[in-house]
Scaffold this active site. Sequence first.
Site, short mmCIF file in Angstrom:
data_model
loop_
_atom_site.label_atom_id
_atom_site.label_comp_id
_atom_site.label_asym_id
_atom_site.label_seq_id
_atom_site.Cartn_x
_atom_site.Cartn_y
_atom_site.Cartn_z
CG ASP A 9 5.99 3.05 -36.06
OD1 ASP A 9 4.76 2.47 -36.53
OD2 ASP A 9 6.77 3.35 -36.71
CG ASP A 131 6.21 -2.72 -45.57
OD1 ASP A 131 4.98 -2.22 -45.81
OD2 ASP A 131 6.54 -3.28 -44.54
#
Length: 237
Positions: A9, A131
Site C-alpha cells: 500500500d 470491500d
Amino acid sequence: MIELIPAIDIIAGKCVRLTQGDYGSKKVYNDNPVDVAKMLEGNGLQRLHLVDLDGAREGHIVNHQTLERIAGATTLTIDFGGGLKSDKDLEIAFECGAAMITGGSIAVRQPEIFERWLQRYGSERIILGADAKDGKIAVGGWQETTSNDLIPFIQGYHSKGVKKVICTDIGRDGMLQGPSTGLYKQIRADLPDVYLIASGGVSSIDDIRELEDAGIQAVIFGKAIYEGKISIENLVV
C-alpha cells in the site's frame, strides 16, 4: 494450491499499512516500495497487489510512478487499484506496468464506466473490488459505507462478466485477527464460478491454510509480513 498475493500500500511513494482503512493509523514500513517488491520476488512470489491509497482518497491515480518503478525493476504480475475513476487513469495504470486493475468505488458510483472497461479489456484484466463493512459495500478509500449488500453486488457484476473478485472485510483489515473465512465460504457457495481473492485479517500461515482448506482460490496479505507474523522465506515451498 491457493494463490499467494502480497500487498504493498502506497502513500506519498512509501510502503505503508493502515488499520481498518483509517488513514490516521498509517504506519510506514519502508521508504522504498521497490526494495519491498524485489524482496517479495526474490523469495519466489510472482504476484503483487499494489494499492494507491492517495489515489483512493483523492479520486484519481496519484502514485503511478511507484507502479512504473516496481514494474520496471521486477517481473511481478501486478494488479493495481486505488483512485481509478476515468479512462485516462486506467490508461496510465496499464502504461505504467499494471497487468490488471481493481475497480471498487467506480463500480458502485459509475457502473457504466466499469462495465465499459470490462468489455474493452476483459475479465482477466479487470478485477472487481468488493470491500465490505458489516455486509455493506464501502467506497472512497473505505471512508463511505453504501446501502449495497455485498453478495448481491458481486452477483450483479458476475452476471455482466466479472470473473475475479477481491473481497475485503474492512473490520478485519490490518487487525491481524484472522480472515473472515465464514464470509468467503458463503460467497463461494453462492457464486462457485467466481475466482475469489480473500483480503484482510491474515495473521499467519495457518490463516492461509484455513482459507485454502475452505476452497478459496487466492489470498492477499501484507501487514503479517511487515510485522514479522509470516516468514516470507518459508512461505513459498
